[in-house]
Design a protein around this motif. Structure first.
Motif, PDB file in Angstrom:
ATOM      1  N   VAL A 199       0.856  -1.330   0.138  1.00 56.50           N
ATOM      2  CA  VAL A 199       0.120  -0.016   0.069  1.00 56.50           C
ATOM      3  C   VAL A 199       1.116   1.076  -0.057  1.00 56.50           C
ATOM      4  O   VAL A 199       1.720   1.299   0.785  1.00 56.50           O
ATOM      5  N   ARG A 200       0.879   2.084  -1.048  1.00 57.19           N
ATOM      6  CA  ARG A 200       1.662   3.125  -1.057  1.00 57.19           C
ATOM      7  C   ARG A 200       0.877   4.430  -1.908  1.00 57.19           C
ATOM      8  O   ARG A 200      -0.209   4.005  -2.331  1.00 57.19           O
ATOM      9  N   GLU A 201       1.478   5.374  -1.818  1.00 57.86           N
ATOM     10  CA  GLU A 201       0.982   6.534  -2.670  1.00 57.86           C
ATOM     11  C   GLU A 201       1.405   6.520  -3.972  1.00 57.86           C
ATOM     12  O   GLU A 201       2.331   5.986  -4.356  1.00 57.86           O
ATOM     13  N   PRO A 202       0.384   7.005  -4.773  1.00 62.18           N
ATOM     14  CA  PRO A 202       0.751   6.822  -6.173  1.00 62.18           C
ATOM     15  C   PRO A 202       2.080   7.779  -6.708  1.00 62.18           C
ATOM     16  O   PRO A 202       2.258   8.890  -6.154  1.00 62.18           O
ATOM     17  N   ILE A 203       2.893   7.483  -7.716  1.00 67.85           N
ATOM     18  CA  ILE A 203       3.808   8.059  -8.070  1.00 67.85           C
ATOM     19  C   ILE A 203       3.205   9.619  -8.753  1.00 67.85           C
ATOM     20  O   ILE A 203       2.709   9.350  -9.492  1.00 67.85           O
ATOM     21  N   PRO A 204       3.943  10.872  -8.099  1.00 63.27           N
ATOM     22  CA  PRO A 204       3.260  11.793  -8.693  1.00 63.27           C
ATOM     23  C   PRO A 204       3.730  12.084 -10.099  1.00 63.27           C
ATOM     24  O   PRO A 204       4.745  11.743 -10.603  1.00 63.27           O
ATOM     25  N   THR A 205       2.895  12.527 -10.999  1.00 67.22           N
ATOM     26  CA  THR A 205       3.333  12.766 -12.454  1.00 67.22           C
ATOM     27  C   THR A 205       3.273  14.237 -12.762  1.00 67.22           C
ATOM     28  O   THR A 205       2.366  15.022 -12.520  1.00 67.22           O
ATOM     29  N   ALA A 206       4.392  14.615 -13.563  1.00 70.71           N
ATOM     30  CA  ALA A 206       4.467  15.998 -13.602  1.00 70.71           C
ATOM     31  C   ALA A 206       3.404  16.549 -14.716  1.00 70.71           C
ATOM     32  O   ALA A 206       3.099  15.937 -15.560  1.00 70.71           O
ATOM     33  N   THR A 207       3.073  17.671 -14.330  1.00 67.93           N
ATOM     34  CA  THR A 207       1.874  18.132 -15.160  1.00 67.93           C
ATOM     35  C   THR A 207       2.429  19.223 -16.643  1.00 67.93           C
ATOM     36  O   THR A 207       3.566  19.599 -16.267  1.00 67.93           O
ATOM     37  N   GLY A 208       1.853  18.702 -17.613  1.00 66.79           N
ATOM     38  CA  GLY A 208       2.275  19.184 -18.728  1.00 66.79           C
ATOM     39  C   GLY A 208       1.899  20.708 -18.950  1.00 66.79           C
ATOM     40  O   GLY A 208       1.289  21.436 -17.806  1.00 66.79           O
ATOM     41  N   PRO A 209       2.204  21.352 -20.182  1.00 67.45           N
ATOM     42  CA  PRO A 209       1.809  22.716 -20.370  1.00 67.45           C
ATOM     43  C   PRO A 209       0.133  22.980 -20.380  1.00 67.45           C
ATOM     44  O   PRO A 209      -0.284  21.891 -20.609  1.00 67.45           O
ATOM     45  N   PRO A 210      -0.289  24.107 -20.001  1.00 67.88           N
ATOM     46  CA  PRO A 210      -1.668  24.167 -20.203  1.00 67.88           C
ATOM     47  C   PRO A 210      -2.179  24.211 -21.507  1.00 67.88           C
ATOM     48  O   PRO A 210      -1.492  24.684 -22.626  1.00 67.88           O
ATOM     49  N   LEU A 211      -3.421  23.896 -21.878  1.00 70.78           N
ATOM     50  CA  LEU A 211      -3.958  23.703 -22.974  1.00 70.78           C
ATOM     51  C   LEU A 211      -4.278  25.142 -23.296  1.00 70.78           C
ATOM     52  O   LEU A 211      -4.745  26.132 -22.866  1.00 70.78           O
ATOM     53  N   PRO A 212      -4.151  25.150 -24.629  1.00 65.43           N
ATOM     54  CA  PRO A 212      -4.308  26.720 -25.298  1.00 65.43           C
ATOM     55  C   PRO A 212      -5.992  26.998 -25.279  1.00 65.43           C
ATOM     56  O   PRO A 212      -6.628  26.066 -25.661  1.00 65.43           O
ATOM     57  N   PRO A 213      -6.420  28.235 -25.213  1.00 63.84           N
ATOM     58  CA  PRO A 213      -7.718  28.569 -25.185  1.00 63.84           C
ATOM     59  C   PRO A 213      -8.236  28.217 -26.519  1.00 63.84           C
ATOM     60  O   PRO A 213      -7.645  28.715 -27.754  1.00 63.84           O
ATOM     61  N   ALA A 214      -9.581  28.048 -26.443  1.00 60.73           N
ATOM     62  CA  ALA A 214     -10.199  27.632 -27.994  1.00 60.73           C
ATOM     63  C   ALA A 214     -11.036  28.342 -27.914  1.00 60.73           C
ATOM     64  O   ALA A 214     -11.860  28.941 -27.127  1.00 60.73           O
ATOM     65  N   ALA A 215     -11.230  29.071 -29.437  1.00 60.80           N
ATOM     66  CA  ALA A 215     -12.428  29.913 -29.696  1.00 60.80           C
ATOM     67  C   ALA A 215     -13.608  29.243 -29.674  1.00 60.80           C
ATOM     68  O   ALA A 215     -13.698  28.147 -30.177  1.00 60.80           O
ATOM     69  N   PRO A 216     -14.921  30.011 -29.335  1.00 56.60           N
ATOM     70  CA  PRO A 216     -15.997  29.385 -29.449  1.00 56.60           C
ATOM     71  C   PRO A 216     -16.438  29.116 -31.043  1.00 56.60           C
ATOM     72  O   PRO A 216     -16.141  29.759 -31.889  1.00 56.60           O
ATOM     73  N   LYS A 217     -17.129  27.840 -31.101  1.00 61.76           N
ATOM     74  CA  LYS A 217     -17.290  27.578 -32.386  1.00 61.76           C
ATOM     75  C   LYS A 217     -18.907  27.424 -32.604  1.00 61.76           C
ATOM     76  O   LYS A 217     -19.710  27.048 -31.605  1.00 61.76           O
ATOM     77  N   GLY A 218     -19.614  27.663 -33.621  1.00 66.42           N
ATOM     78  CA  GLY A 218     -20.936  27.806 -34.029  1.00 66.42           C
ATOM     79  C   GLY A 218     -21.577  28.735 -33.323  1.00 66.42           C
ATOM     80  O   GLY A 218     -21.072  29.821 -32.732  1.00 66.42           O
ATOM     81  N   ARG A 219     -22.868  29.075 -33.691  1.00 65.60           N
ATOM     82  CA  ARG A 219     -23.846  30.239 -33.404  1.00 65.60           C
ATOM     83  C   ARG A 219     -24.207  29.776 -31.911  1.00 65.60           C
ATOM     84  O   ARG A 219     -24.749  28.709 -31.576  1.00 65.60           O
TER      85      ARG A 219
END
Length: 236
Positions: free
Chosen positions: A118-138
């Motif tokens: 029983v152990r803690e999960p190995i931490p995973t390094a976070t990647g770069p943030p996702l780029p903001p996406a422009a709204p699509k459609g009406r």
């Protein structure tokens, strides 16, 4: 006159023989039974000394080997020392569901001794943030705005992971399925029971099964799968 007398004598002898035949048979049977009983009593008598059977004619008594046979007593094969069972982390209280599960799994005959962990999960390094996406459609009339996403880091999915390795060679013979039943029974009978996903009736393939218990996950896997996916040390 003489032939008639001889005929009467012959008839008398025949009658006597017929009368004596049943008594003769009974006497012979009685003698046979008494002889058999006497032989059996002599053979099973405790006072009779059992003498060793003589050597066969082709064995020379001078060349007889009195040394013990190597096959008379089997030498026990030394067992490989098992790893000591790792204790529970100090951060887990005794009334935690993991403590109840650990007590059930450490006595399971399907698990390899000393491999329950029983152990803690190995931490995973976070990647770069996702780029903001422009709204699509009406935009629909009357629609609602879902708002912005969550930017802060919430950590991993589980706080703890439980690794249970089955004995080598039993992963394809129902050992993993049996450990799954033990895990589900232990977690569903505590108070309050943990909400577990439905039990899949499919046979486990690949030597790896996982149960999501909310704050922790249980991995039941074979030796090969553990060395591949859960090594003791990782080289990044």
């Amino acid at each position: 006159m003489l032939p008639a007398r001889i005929a009467r004598e012959a008839q008398n002898v025949a009658r006597s023989a017929l009368r004596c035949r049943p008594r003769l048979h009974a006497e012979l049977a009685r003698r046979a039974i008494s002889t058999t009983s006497a032989n059996f009593s002599a053979a099973t008598s405790p006072n009779s000394s059992s003498t060793p059977s003589p050597l066969p004619w082709f064995v020379d008594p001078a060349e007889e080997d009195h040394s013990p046979s190597p096959y008379a007593r089997r030498v026990a094969t030394p067992q490989t020392p098992t790893k000591p069972l790792a204790p529970l982390p100090a951060a887990i209280p005794p009334d935690h569901p993991i403590a109840r599960l650990h007590a059930e799994l450490k006595v399971s005959p399907h698990l390899e001794p000393g491999t329950l962990l029983v152990r803690e999960p190995i931490p995973t390094a976070t990647g770069p943030p996702l780029p903001p996406a422009a709204p699509k459609g009406r935009r629909r009339r009357g629609g609602t705005n879902a708002g912005q996403g969550v930017n802060e880091d919430l950590g991993g999915i589980w706080q703890w992971i439980v690794i249970a390795q089955v004995k080598e060679g039993t992963e394809n013979r129902g050992a993993i399925e049996s450990v799954i039943r033990t895990v589900r029974k232990a977690l569903l009978t505590i108070d309050p029971p943990l909400p577990l996903p439905p039990n899949s009736k499919r046979r486990v393939n690949g030597g790896w099964a996982m149960i999501d218990a909310g704050d922790f996950a249980i991995h039941i896997l074979s030796k090969e799968a553990r060395e591949k996916y859960f090594p003791d040390r990782r080289e990044w």
